[in-house]
Structure formats: C-alpha cells, structure tokens
Design a protein around this motif. Structure first.
Motif, PDB file in Angstrom:
ATOM      1  N   HIS A  34       0.831  -1.205   0.000  1.00  7.18           N
ATOM      2  CA  HIS A  34       0.000   0.000   0.000  1.00  7.18           C
ATOM      3  C   HIS A  34       0.868   1.258   0.000  1.00  7.18           C
ATOM      4  O   HIS A  34       0.554   2.241  -0.688  1.00  7.18           O
ATOM      5  CB  HIS A  34      -0.919   0.013   1.230  1.00  7.18           C
ATOM      6  CG  HIS A  34      -2.010  -1.007   1.172  1.00  7.18           C
ATOM      7  ND1 HIS A  34      -3.010  -1.110   2.117  1.00  7.18           N
ATOM      8  CD2 HIS A  34      -2.272  -1.992   0.271  1.00  7.18           C
ATOM      9  CE1 HIS A  34      -3.825  -2.100   1.813  1.00  7.18           C
ATOM     10  NE2 HIS A  34      -3.391  -2.659   0.700  1.00  7.18           N
ATOM     11  N   ASP A  48       3.861   1.618  -1.249  1.00 11.01           N
ATOM     12  CA  ASP A  48       4.468   1.810  -2.570  1.00 11.01           C
ATOM     13  C   ASP A  48       3.452   2.328  -3.580  1.00 11.01           C
ATOM     14  O   ASP A  48       3.723   3.281  -4.325  1.00 11.01           O
ATOM     15  CB  ASP A  48       5.072   0.487  -3.073  1.00 11.01           C
ATOM     16  CG  ASP A  48       6.318   0.093  -2.292  1.00 11.01           C
ATOM     17  OD1 ASP A  48       6.918   0.989  -1.659  1.00 11.01           O
ATOM     18  OD2 ASP A  48       6.687  -1.089  -2.312  1.00 11.01           O
ATOM     19  N   ASP A  49       2.276   1.716  -3.610  1.00  8.12           N
ATOM     20  CA  ASP A  49       1.269   2.098  -4.613  1.00  8.12           C
ATOM     21  C   ASP A  49       0.789   3.530  -4.400  1.00  8.12           C
ATOM     22  O   ASP A  49       0.807   4.352  -5.325  1.00  8.12           O
ATOM     23  CB  ASP A  49       0.088   1.124  -4.561  1.00  8.12           C
ATOM     24  CG  ASP A  49       0.464  -0.264  -5.046  1.00  8.12           C
ATOM     25  OD1 ASP A  49       1.521  -0.387  -5.710  1.00  8.12           O
ATOM     26  OD2 ASP A  49      -0.280  -1.218  -4.751  1.00  8.12           O
ATOM     27  N   SER A  91       3.692   6.221  -4.631  1.00 12.54           N
ATOM     28  CA  SER A  91       4.100   6.518  -6.011  1.00 12.54           C
ATOM     29  C   SER A  91       3.105   7.449  -6.686  1.00 12.54           C
ATOM     30  O   SER A  91       3.494   8.374  -7.411  1.00 12.54           O
ATOM     31  CB  SER A  91       4.228   5.215  -6.814  1.00 12.54           C
ATOM     32  OG  SER A  91       5.220   4.385  -6.269  1.00 12.54           O
ATOM     33  N   HIS A  92       1.825   7.226  -6.430  1.00 12.25           N
ATOM     34  CA  HIS A  92       0.821   8.101  -7.040  1.00 12.25           C
ATOM     35  C   HIS A  92       0.910   9.516  -6.478  1.00 12.25           C
ATOM     36  O   HIS A  92       0.822  10.507  -7.223  1.00 12.25           O
ATOM     37  CB  HIS A  92      -0.583   7.543  -6.801  1.00 12.25           C
ATOM     38  CG  HIS A  92      -1.664   8.413  -7.365  1.00 12.25           C
ATOM     39  ND1 HIS A  92      -1.902   8.528  -8.720  1.00 12.25           N
ATOM     40  CD2 HIS A  92      -2.551   9.250  -6.758  1.00 12.25           C
ATOM     41  CE1 HIS A  92      -2.891   9.386  -8.924  1.00 12.25           C
ATOM     42  NE2 HIS A  92      -3.312   9.830  -7.749  1.00 12.25           N
TER      43      HIS A  92
END
Length: 384
Positions: A12, A14-15, A18-19
């Motif tokens: 979570h 990382d996702d 990154s956004h």
C-alpha cells in the motif's frame, strides 16, 4: 502539499506513495501503524496525514483525536478496508476529514487531496521553527554553561526557551538557574523515545521560569549511554517546532552525538577567556568546524570575563582565530559566582550588573523586534 502516508502494508505504501509523488507532493512514507502518528506529527508537521489500517475499533480513534486537538493545521484522512456507520460517525467526531477505502484508488486520493487543499488555502502559515543555539567552551571553565543558562533566562522574558544540557557525563546546567534536582533527564526521554511529542518533552523538563525550561543531563554517568545521536536529532526537531529558542550546552567532546546537535544549530558560540590556552583550543575548534563545512556566518566567538587591561588583546585573539569580530562579556567574578552558588539566574540577583546588561543586549540582538526590545529592557531594569 506536505503529506505523511502511514501504513503497516508495504505494498500500500508503494502504490499510494508513487501516485502521490506524481502530483508533486512532498510525501513521507512511514511503515507502521497508528502508534507512529504522534511521532510524525511532532517531527514533520505535515499538512495531511493519511493513515492506513484504521478499522472499526473506536479505541483507536484516541490516537487520531490527539492529533486533531494538538495539531489543528494537520488534516487527517483514514483508510479503512471495512467501515461501519458507527466508526464513520465517531471518526468525524474526533476531527477526521474523510474516511476512504483501503487501499484507496488514484481517483479517490486525488479527490480527497483536492478537498483538503481547498481548505488549507485560508489557513495562516505555521509559526517559524525556533532557533537552535549551541554554546561550547574552548577550555574547561570558560563559562559556556553560565552564558547559555543565563542568556536563556533573559530570552524567556519575551520568548519560549528550552535549554538542553548535552554535557552528558558532567552536565550541571540546571544548577546554574535552579537549586533542585530534576525529576527526569535527557536519558529518561531517550529511553522512551517512541513516546516523544511536545507534551512528553515538556514533562521531562524542569520549569525554571514561566517561559524557560531545562532538559537536564543524566544524573549518573552510566545513563549517558542511553542517549544516541538519533535521539538528539528527534528531540531537537520537536523542540524547535515548539520553542522560540533551543539553547544547547555542549560538552567539549566532538563525537557523533555532538556533531548531530551542531548540524541542527543555527548558530554556534565557542566560548573562551582571554588567555593563550583558551585561544589555542579555540583555533583547533574553529578548524574542526571548517572541516565540517560550517559557514563562518554560523560561528560567533565569545570572549568571556573580558577586561580591557588584560594581557591578551582582542586584536590579538582575532588575528589568531582569523575572525573579523568577537562578542565580549565583561568580568564580574564575585556577583556571577554568588549567583552560581545560589543556583539562580544572575538577573534575579543583580539586575544592574554589567553582565546582566550585556546578556540583555545579547538577547535583544537575537530577537530584535522593537516592541519586544522595549518590553525586555523594561522588565529587566525597572527595579534596577
């Protein structure tokens, strides 16, 4: 926007991280749960805190309420895999801005960020971080502790001040302005560093005056081992965000802990007396500061107990040290020594003393706003 993203789930982090980075936000990713909230709020003061993994336990919301009450400029958004109506209502009651699914989609994140940003626009910017000032003797007995403690007392006439005793093995800064023993020390704070926030920091200090607190050095030498460089870095970050001035009484040992503190300092004041041993040591000290990359503007040498009739002239000291200016503090041995022996600030015992007046001018130079200058001088000398 400055965002703290806290999640116990690396995927979570990382996702979503990154956004958020694509949106040019300053994002700190923190692997952990709700227990990290206070630490991040105190150290980073983010505009937005995204906390993943908060589910249906109402007891967890006590952590959130602490943030919303003590850090009103930090918006909190929770990310929950499952949400009950009761949890949603209780979340709003403790000041949560929104509750999103976990993990949140890009669209959900963007919408929430836009709504938070819109509400942040009218908010007055947060206070400026406090100034960190470090005092270090070039030779034992030069008077750095006296100057740090008594300057702190004078600054506290108009500003909030914390004095931190970083002479971990032989520190006695508290005794210069207070005649009692500390109920907690820097070692106690370091041993429980995970609890660090402004309230815990204040609870470990001794209140010397309404705006003046002292974080004492460990009472026993062995306890100095409990204090690590990373502890000092975290403590000074919290202190600077809650005090106008943070004064450091340094030891003469330039180890990794001392350098960590000096890196945080806005200004460093080497203190010496007008005698050759002190001047020689000050030359070595300044050479180390240059090797550490400190700007000359960060360093201001103080000649303590200065007498115009002394054998070593100011011009000679300047040539030896390679500096263009010095700050001097006059000699007033008897009254200064009496104040130290009584465990009280010199300004309380001798308001008209030359050293008291000198330190009042020093305080005004550090905090030079005109309205405060008049107030400070009036308070210091109205009974002189």
């Amino acid at each position: 926007m400055k965002i703290a993203l806290i999640s116990p789930n690396p995927a979570h982090l990382d996702d979503m991280g990154s956004h958020l980075a694509k949106g040019k936000h300053e994002t700190r990713r923190v692997l952990g749960g709700k227990s990290r909230m206070r630490e991040i709020a105190e150290q980073d003061a983010p505009d937005l805190m995204l906390v993943d993994g908060m589910c249906c336990d109402p007891a967890e919301l006590a952590q959130v309420e602490h943030i919303t009450l003590n850090h009103p400029n930090t918006a909190v958004i929770l990310l929950c895999a499952s949400q009950t109506p009761e949890f949603l209502i209780n979340s709003m009651r403790v000041g949560v801005r929104e509750v999103l699914p976990s993990p949140a989609s890009a669209e959900a994140l963007d919408g929430a960020l836009a709504r938070v940003a819109a509400k942040l626009k009218p908010v007055v910017s947060q206070r400026e971080p406090g100034k960190v000032l470090a005092f270090m003797s070039s030779k034992g007995g030069s008077g750095a502790t006296f100057l740090a403690a008594n300057l702190g007392f004078q600054l506290a006439e108009t500003k909030s001040v914390l004095l931190v005793d970083l002479n971990l093995q032989f520190g006695d800064a508290l005794s210069f302005v207070h005649d009692g023993a500390p109920h907690a020390t820097l070692a106690d704070l370091s041993r429980d560093i995970t609890r660090l926030d402004a309230s815990f920091l204040a609870a470990c200090t001794v209140k010397v005056a309404p705006n003046f607190q002292v974080l004492a050095a460990p009472e026993e030498m062995a306890q100095a081992m409990d204090v690590k460089p990373e502890h000092i870095d975290a403590i000074l970050a919290v202190a600077a965000s809650h005090y106008d001035f943070v004064l450091l009484d340094m030891s003469r040992t330039l180890d990794t802990l001392a350098i960590k503190a000096l890196d945080r300092a806005h200004q460093i004041f080497p203190v010496l007396q007008a005698a050759l041993p002190g001047v020689r040591n000050a030359c070595k000290l300044l050479a180390v500061f240059r090797s550490l990359g400190y700007s000359p503007s960060k360093i201001e040498v103080i000649v303590n107990r200065y007498e115009k009739t002394g054998q070593v002239s100011l011009e000679g000291i300047q040539r030896s040290l390679g500096v263009t200016s010095l700050r001097t503090v006059p000699n007033s041995y008897k009254e200064v020594n009496d104040a130290i022996n009584n465990g009280t600030a010199l300004a309380r015992e001798a308001r008209s003393n030359a050293v008291t007046r000198n330190l009042a001018e020093f305080a005004l130079a550090l905090s030079p706003r005109a309205e405060e200058s008049r107030s400070l001088l009036g308070r210091l000398f109205r009974r002189a």
